[in-house]
Design a protein around this motif. Sequence first.
Motif, PDB file in Angstrom:
ATOM      1  N   ARG A   1      90.930  19.398  99.531  1.00 52.57           N
ATOM      2  CA  ARG A   1      91.113  18.595  98.455  1.00 52.57           C
ATOM      3  C   ARG A   1      89.719  18.361  97.884  1.00 52.57           C
ATOM      4  NH1 ARG A   1      95.517  15.439  97.637  1.00 52.57           N
ATOM      5  NH2 ARG A   1      94.398  15.099  95.404  1.00 52.57           N
TER       6      ARG A   1
ATOM      7  N   ARG B   1      86.848  19.673  96.227  1.00 56.19           N
ATOM      8  CA  ARG B   1      86.479  20.767  95.243  1.00 56.19           C
ATOM      9  C   ARG B   1      84.985  21.152  94.914  1.00 56.19           C
ATOM     10  NH1 ARG B   1      90.258  17.625  90.913  1.00 56.19           N
ATOM     11  NH2 ARG B   1      88.706  15.968  92.084  1.00 56.19           N
ATOM     12  N   ALA B   2      84.410  19.923  94.195  1.00 51.68           N
ATOM     13  CA  ALA B   2      83.130  20.274  93.570  1.00 51.68           C
ATOM     14  C   ALA B   2      82.084  20.501  94.835  1.00 51.68           C
ATOM     15  CB  ALA B   2      82.567  19.058  92.993  1.00 51.68           C
TER      16      ALA B   2
ATOM     17  N   HIS C   1      79.089  13.492  99.834  1.00 49.36           N
ATOM     18  CA  HIS C   1      80.493  12.668  99.288  1.00 49.36           C
ATOM     19  C   HIS C   1      81.534  13.004 100.321  1.00 49.36           C
ATOM     20  CE1 HIS C   1      83.262  11.291  96.256  1.00 49.36           C
ATOM     21  NE2 HIS C   1      84.108  12.456  96.478  1.00 49.36           N
TER      22      HIS C   1
ATOM     23  N   ARG D   1      85.446  10.684 103.918  1.00 50.63           N
ATOM     24  CA  ARG D   1      86.093  10.854 105.228  1.00 50.63           C
ATOM     25  C   ARG D   1      85.420  10.520 106.484  1.00 50.63           C
ATOM     26  NH1 ARG D   1      90.919  12.419 102.865  1.00 50.63           N
ATOM     27  NH2 ARG D   1      90.618  13.817 101.475  1.00 50.63           N
TER      28      ARG D   1
ATOM     29  N   LYS E   1      77.672   7.801  96.669  1.00 47.94           N
ATOM     30  CA  LYS E   1      78.014   8.794  95.681  1.00 47.94           C
ATOM     31  C   LYS E   1      77.140   9.349  94.498  1.00 47.94           C
ATOM     32  CE  LYS E   1      82.117  10.625  92.739  1.00 47.94           C
ATOM     33  NZ  LYS E   1      83.157  10.377  92.078  1.00 47.94           N
TER      34      LYS E   1
END
Length: 265
Positions: A106, A108-109, A210, A215, A264
Motif C-alpha cells: 500500500r 506507493r510513493a 514515512h 508501521r 512526515k
Amino acid sequence: MSSLIVQPKAYLVTKPSVEWEQVAAFLNDEGVPDIPESIRAGEDESAAIAEISARLCYMSYGRGRRDIADFINNLLRHKDGSVFEHINYGFVFTGVSRSLTHELVRHRAGFAYSQRSQRYVDESGGRFVAPPALDNGADSEAKAKFEAAIESAAESYGALVEALGNAIPREKFEYATDHRKAIRQAARAVLPNATETKIFVTANVRAWRHFIEMRGSAFADVEIRRLAIMVLDALQVEAPLLFGDFTIETLPDGSRTATPKFSKV
Ligand SMILES: Cc1cc2nc3c(=O)[nH]c(=O)nc-3n(C[C@H](O)[C@H](O)[C@H](O)COP(=O)(O)OP(=O)(O)OC[C@H]3O[C@@H](n4cnc5c(N)ncnc54)[C@H](O)[C@@H]3O)c2cc1C
C-alpha cells in the motif's frame, strides 16, 4: 507437517553510493570550494547525497551551516524531504506473510517491489508465518488450532493442484509453463494470509521514513511493525544522521514501537 516461521529476515541488499571524482569535478567547474570544505558529510555517503543535492538548490557549497548533523536536522525540521528522495536502500524480506506484504505494498510513493509469484512458483511444501501473538503468551490451544488450520490449507492446496491438473487439459496451452500457471493461479485461492512470501523492496529515505513512522506505530499490526523496526535498526547503522531521530520503545507485551522526532518530512 508444514513448516512454521516465527521470525522474518531482512537482508539489506542495495545501498547508495557517491562518485566522489565526479562531485569534485563539478565543484571545481563551478569554482566553489573543494571537498571536504564544500561537502561536510565527507565519507558518510547517505548524508553526503542529501547535502550535495540540498546545497545545489542555493549553490551554497562551502557556506552556511558547518556541522553536518545540524545541516541534516535543519532539513528534517523544515520538511525539506525531497532531497532524501535521492538516497535509496533495497531490502529482501523473507519469512513474511502475505498479509504483511498486502499492507506493505500500500506504500506507493518512492517504493519499488518485486514479489515471488504464486502463479509461477509451486506452493506445495510451502511455509507459513505464525502471527507474533502466538509466540507471545498464546496458549497451546490457540497454537494447535493455528497449526491445524494451516495443515488443512496446505492439504487442500495439494489436492486442488492435483484435481485441476486433471480438469484443465494440457493441450489447451502451447507451453507447459502456462498450463502449470493456470493450475497454480486457481489453487492459490485456498492459501491463507499466513502463507510465507519473499519480496525485494527498494525505497528512498523519505519513503522509508514515512513507512517506519506509519508501521512502527503502536496502531500497526505487530508483524509489519516488527519488520519496520528491523528496517530502522539497519538504517540507523547505515545512515545515522537520516534515521537517528527515531526513538524505539518497548511495550508491555515485549513488542517495539518507533516514533520519529520529525514527522512526515
Ligand atoms: C495502523 C494502520 C491501519 C490501516 N488501516 C487500513 C484499513 O483499514 N484499510 C485500508 O484500506 N488501509 C489501511 N491502512 C493503510 C493506509 O490507509 C495507507 O494506505 C498506507 O499506510 C500507506 O500510506 P500512504 O498512502 O501515506 O503511503 P504512500 O503511498 O507511500 O504515500 C506517501 C505519501 O505520499 C502522498 N501521496 C501518495 N499517493 C498520493 C496520491 N495518489 N495523491 C495524493 N497524495 C499522495 C501522501 O501524502 C502520502 O501520505 C492502514 C495503515 C495503518 C498504518
